[in-house]
Structure formats: C-alpha cells, structure tokens
Design an enzyme around this catalytic site. Structure first.
Site, PDB file in Angstrom:
ATOM      1  N   VAL A 137       0.824  -1.205   0.000  1.00 39.30           N
ATOM      2  CA  VAL A 137       0.000   0.000   0.000  1.00 39.30           C
ATOM      3  C   VAL A 137       0.860   1.258   0.000  1.00 39.30           C
ATOM      4  CG1 VAL A 137      -1.740   1.331   1.260  1.00 39.30           C
ATOM      5  CG2 VAL A 137      -1.921  -1.165   1.125  1.00 39.30           C
ATOM      6  N   VAL A 189     -11.588   0.387   6.184  1.00 34.43           N
ATOM      7  CA  VAL A 189     -12.749  -0.483   5.955  1.00 34.43           C
ATOM      8  C   VAL A 189     -13.064  -0.528   4.461  1.00 34.43           C
ATOM      9  CG1 VAL A 189     -15.159  -0.936   6.484  1.00 34.43           C
ATOM     10  CG2 VAL A 189     -13.698   0.151   8.201  1.00 34.43           C
ATOM     11  N   GLU A 233      -3.232 -14.690   2.753  1.00 33.78           N
ATOM     12  CA  GLU A 233      -1.868 -14.634   3.261  1.00 33.78           C
ATOM     13  C   GLU A 233      -1.368 -16.048   3.552  1.00 33.78           C
ATOM     14  OE1 GLU A 233      -0.180 -11.891   3.476  1.00 33.78           O
ATOM     15  OE2 GLU A 233      -1.761 -10.401   3.204  1.00 33.78           O
ATOM     16  N   LYS A 258     -13.382  -4.374  11.360  1.00 33.19           N
ATOM     17  CA  LYS A 258     -14.138  -3.463  10.500  1.00 33.19           C
ATOM     18  C   LYS A 258     -15.555  -3.259  11.024  1.00 33.19           C
ATOM     19  CE  LYS A 258     -11.384  -4.892   6.524  1.00 33.19           C
ATOM     20  NZ  LYS A 258     -11.315  -5.729   5.302  1.00 33.19           N
ATOM     21  N   GLY A 270      -6.232  -4.833  -1.636  1.00 28.64           N
ATOM     22  CA  GLY A 270      -5.241  -4.654  -2.691  1.00 28.64           C
ATOM     23  C   GLY A 270      -4.540  -3.314  -2.584  1.00 28.64           C
TER      24      GLY A 270
END
Length: 433
Positions: A17, A134, A192, A207, A306
């Site tokens: 990210v 979120v 993962e 979340k 992503g």
C-alpha cells in the site's frame, strides 16, 4: 491562487500500500496540487529494511527512524500504513503532538483503541482520517460520518473481507471444499501465508467495530464484536443453502435494537437469499448494505483490498487532510454521544438452519420437535433423509434469540437419538430479518 510552499507528507511504511501511495503522489503530483490548492511533497519514508530497492522513491527520503520522522515540526500530514498496534499507536500520537494530521488504514488499531486516538487528535486540533481501514476503495466511512450524519442508521450488513468471500464463492460455484478453496485463494494471492485473521473473522470483526461506532454514534471495540470464522463451513452447508434458494457469506452485521437502547455487532457465516443484493457479490469483492430511516436502503460495492484500491482511499483522505491544513479547518471527529451499550450475542434475534445426525427410527422427529418447543424456538421447516439406519434432520427455525437456540442445541445433544449436531448456521437478509 495556489500556495507555493508545499505541504509535507511523511509516509510510515512502504509495503504494497505504501509504495502505491508514494507512486500516485509522484505521478499525479500536478492534479493533487490543483485539487488541494498547494503542492504536496513526500518529505520522508520510514521503513524497516532501508537497503531494499524502492522504485520511484528517492533513497535520500528513506529512514528507519519512524519516530524522528513523526516528530518533525515541518510535517503537515503523516500517512500510517504500517499496521498492527505498536509501534503504530505511538507514532500516530507522536504525530498529533507535533501538529500533524494523520491518515491511516489501520483497522486493528482503530477497533482496539480508536477513542484514544480521536481524543488525542481533538486535543491537538488535527485530523484523523481512516477511509482505507474499511473496504479499501469503497467510499463507506465518509458517507457514514458525513453524508448520513443527519439520518438515523439502523443496520449495516456487509461482506467486508475479500479473502473469505472468494473462498465461499468458490465453494458455491465449483463444489470445492474449504481446504481446496483456501489453497486456490492462496495461490492467487488473495490469502496470506497465515490466513487466520481472514478465515477466523478477526479482520471483519475489526471493521464491524469501526462501522458500528460510526453508524450508531457510540463506542464499539473489537472485544464487543461476536466473531465466528468460516473454517467449519462444509460443502454440505453450501448445498443445503442452495436447496433453500440461498448462498453462504461471511457477514459483518451491526444493528440498532428496536427500542433504540442498545446495539449489536457480530461477524459470522450466514445463509442469505439469492434475491438479496449481497448474494451476487462474487470473487474477492466487498459490499455493504446500509439501512437508515430517511435514505432507506443503500449499497456500497467494489474492490475491498489490494494495493491500488487501498491507496486510492488513502489518497482521498490525504487530499482532505491537506485541504484542511491549508484552510485552517478541521474535519469531523469522533461522534459517540449516544453511549449505547453493546448487547451480548445471546440477545440477537434471527433465524437458524440446524443439521442433525439422528437415529433412523420412529419418534425421533417428535422428540426433536419437543426440545425446540420447550425452549421457545418455533420450527419453520423440517427436511429428513435416511438410509440403512442413518438419518439427517435439517431444521429451519422462525426468528428466535441466540441464547434460546444455544439452549436448544445443548438439549438436543443430550438426546440418545441425536448422534451429533453437524452444523448450525444463521439465516439473514430476509424480509423482516
């Protein structure tokens, strides 16, 4: 006119990210400056491994001293994409203390200690933004905090974890078992190496805590969220859902009680009718269904994970934080004025799908029905299959309290004619449920 002195941004973390945030800041620099009203400059990047090559990032900006970067008096906004509780919490509060606003994607920290972060931001007169925490690129936090601020939200029902949705979608469409679907998700990069946070519901629960807190203007922590993962979902559950005209999803559900005096927050697998909008959410996509008094029913849909989608949300918050810095303004802080209690899972009312392994002999169905009646759980439908002394009962109930259903199941396990309770799954998303 555009201000010439750039607003300076510190980036804490440069993984998938963080590197995408840095790339967009560089490639879209002119557009960002035009939208904000001043240039935006990446002033430092804190990493753990400084020797790693990071394409497009000036090595002179890279440091391993995240604390020193967060303490710099010339930093206007700190972007935290490290994740986890510490050192992220300490770095964020340090940034506040030195006058910087913070943009974060850290759902775990916000779910555990969001109120403390909000208090610190308020004390120092800076912003805390977290749209990316979120559902990544899906605009959800801002609509709940701002667009629906004048409305009364009663329910938030959503698929907020792409990994688990991919797994359940594969089990539904291909007939694969859980392990096979997980292997495919891992091979495609959706899961993962250690998928525990996703498949056991921890990610979705964090979340849910954030969404419930915003939607109901109350403080909801991760510990307040009832959590069940999908590791026990079987191909038989998926097949049974299909026979009912349903599909199985891992849902985050946040609800205001009918009397308005409490809220609930929970994450668990559930059967939902194929007619419900969430049933059509496939692959690794996310979607959240919001129900409010005035706006009615709203659905937010898109990629929920992503590097690029998450970076998009981070950059949106960065623009807002920079605009506020430039104009001497401040965005919305925490709204927890209702101080509503979070009710335990036992008080949640919904429908249930129960699969029982029973002896194939006369009177079994009557015994089972009696147990349900004794605990105040009304049966809607029963399906029985049997052969060579083995039999299965699939019971679907009317709406009942979770505590009553749990007591029913315990009593069923004590019957000599019940060999085992194969599965229990809630049924959500129906009219009136």
């Amino acid at each position: 006119m555009m201000r010439t002195r750039p607003l300076k941004v510190a980036l804490l973390g440069c993984g998938v990210v963080g590197s995408e945030v840095a790339r967009i800041m560089t490639t879209h620099a002119e557009d960002l400056a035009a939208r904000i009203g001043a240039p935006v400059e990446l002033a430092g990047v804190a990493v753990r491994r400084p020797d790693r090559v990071r394409e497009g990032i000036d090595p002179a900006l890279v440091t391993t001293d995240a604390t020193a970067l967060a303490q710099r008096e010339d930093i206007d906004v700190v972007v935290e994409v490290i994740g986890g509780i510490e050192p992220a919490r300490g770095l964020i509060t340090t940034a506040f203390e030195h006058g910087a606003s913070v943009v974060t994607a850290n759902k775990a920290l916000l779910a555990e200690d969001g109120s403390t972060l909000h208090e610190s931001a308020e004390k120092h007169g800076v912003d805390l933004f977290y749209e990316a925490a979120v559902a990544a690129a899906i605009p959800l936090v801002k609509p709940l905090r701002e667009s629906l601020a004048g409305d009364k939200v009663n329910r938030v029902l959503g698929i907020v974890n792409g990994t688990t949705n991919f797994i359940l979608d594969r089990m539904d469409t291909s007939g694969a078992g859980y392990s096979e679907a997980l292997d495919e998700a891992t091979a495609l990069g959706y899961a993962e190496a250690d998928p525990t946070a996703d498949v056991e519901g921890f990610d979705a629960a964090a979340k849910a805590a954030i969404l419930a807190g915003i939607a109901f203007h109350t403080r909801v922590r991760l510990d307040d969220v009832h959590r069940e993962g999908l590791t026990e979902v079987t191909a038989a559950d998926i097949a049974s859902a299909k026979r009912m005209g349903c599909t199985v999803k891992l849902l985050a559900i946040c609800e205001r009680a009918a009397d308005g005096r409490s809220v609930t927050a929970r994450v668990h697998p559930a059967m939902i009718p194929l007619s419900h909008p969430l049933a059509s959410v496939r692959e690794a996509y996310n979607a959240v269904f919001v129900e409010s008094d005035a706006a009615g029913q709203l659905m937010f849909y898109g990629p929920g994970a992503g590097g690029s989608p998450t970076a998009s949300a981070v950059l949106g918050d960065l623009v807002a934080a920079c605009r506020n810095k430039l104009n001497g303004a401040k965005g919305p802080g925490e709204s927890a004025y209702t101080q509503l209690p979070v009710s335990p899972m036992g008080e949640v009312v919904t429908r249930y799908h129960i699969s029982l392994d029973v002896a194939d002999k006369p009177g079994v169905l009557a015994q089972v029905a009696m147990v349900f009646a004794e605990h105040g759980v009304s049966i809607d439908t029963v399906r029985q299959q049997g052969k060579d002394g083995d039999a299965w009962l699939v019971v679907v109930t009317h709406r009942a309290a979770d505590a009553a259903l749990s007591a029913t199941v315990e009593a069923l396990r004590k019957l000599d004619t019940v060999r085992g309770v194969a599965s229990i799954m809630r049924v959500e998303g129906e009219q009136g449920s």
